[in-house]
Design a protein around this motif. Structure first.
Motif, PDB file in Angstrom:
ATOM      1  N   THR A   1      24.112  44.719  34.151  1.00 28.88           N
ATOM      2  CA  THR A   1      24.929  45.458  35.109  1.00 28.88           C
ATOM      3  C   THR A   1      25.861  44.489  35.816  1.00 28.88           C
ATOM      4  N   VAL A   2      27.073  44.957  36.073  1.00 31.04           N
ATOM      5  CA  VAL A   2      28.057  44.196  36.841  1.00 31.04           C
ATOM      6  C   VAL A   2      28.435  45.073  38.024  1.00 31.04           C
TER       7      VAL A   2
ATOM      8  N   SER B   1      34.504  48.322  46.370  1.00 30.29           N
ATOM      9  CA  SER B   1      33.499  48.304  45.322  1.00 30.29           C
ATOM     10  C   SER B   1      33.891  49.267  44.204  1.00 30.29           C
ATOM     11  N   GLU B   2      34.643  50.291  44.561  1.00 25.59           N
ATOM     12  CA  GLU B   2      35.103  51.301  43.614  1.00 25.59           C
ATOM     13  C   GLU B   2      36.390  50.830  42.934  1.00 25.59           C
TER      14      GLU B   2
ATOM     15  N   PRO C   1      31.987  39.200  45.740  1.00 24.81           N
ATOM     16  CA  PRO C   1      31.950  38.829  44.329  1.00 24.81           C
ATOM     17  C   PRO C   1      31.537  39.971  43.406  1.00 24.81           C
ATOM     18  N   LEU C   2      31.509  39.653  42.118  1.00 24.30           N
ATOM     19  CA  LEU C   2      30.917  40.516  41.107  1.00 24.30           C
ATOM     20  C   LEU C   2      29.496  40.018  40.891  1.00 24.30           C
ATOM     21  N   LEU C   3      28.503  40.878  41.077  1.00 20.70           N
ATOM     22  CA  LEU C   3      27.114  40.511  40.814  1.00 20.70           C
ATOM     23  C   LEU C   3      26.770  40.912  39.392  1.00 20.70           C
TER      24      LEU C   3
ATOM     25  N   LEU D   1      29.885  36.184  40.663  1.00 23.77           N
ATOM     26  CA  LEU D   1      31.120  35.615  40.131  1.00 23.77           C
ATOM     27  C   LEU D   1      32.259  35.848  41.113  1.00 23.77           C
ATOM     28  N   CYS D   2      33.045  34.805  41.338  1.00 21.88           N
ATOM     29  CA  CYS D   2      34.156  34.842  42.289  1.00 21.88           C
ATOM     30  C   CYS D   2      35.214  35.849  41.872  1.00 21.88           C
TER      31      CYS D   2
END
Length: 80
Positions: A15-16, A74-75, A23-25, A49-50
């Protein structure tokens, strides 16, 4: 010997998650690669991730987005 496909129900999903203003987890069994095909050792199972471009540890997040005032939902952005 017959090759059996893996059951999708038993394979862990990656999952991202884009974090609001952060960031992106990335969670799950993933491989992080350079554009030249070399593996990047993330050092852990979940990475941030940055997204802001200010991190001193790219491609990983170091929290610089807070001081930089980075803003992102986030969307996904609405089409338009």
């Amino acid at each position: 010997m017959e090759h059996m496909a893996e059951d999708p129900a038993t394979v862990a999903a990656v999952t991202v998650t884009p974090c609001e203003d952060g960031p992106l987890l990335v969670r799950g069994p993933f491989t992080l690669m350079t554009q030249d095909g070399r593996r990047i050792d993330p050092g852990r199972a979940t990475v941030a991730l940055c997204r802001c471009g200010r991190s001193s540890t790219k491609p990983f997040c170091d929290g610089s987005h807070k001081a930089a005032g980075f803003r992102a939902a986030s969307e996904p952005d609405p089409p338009g």
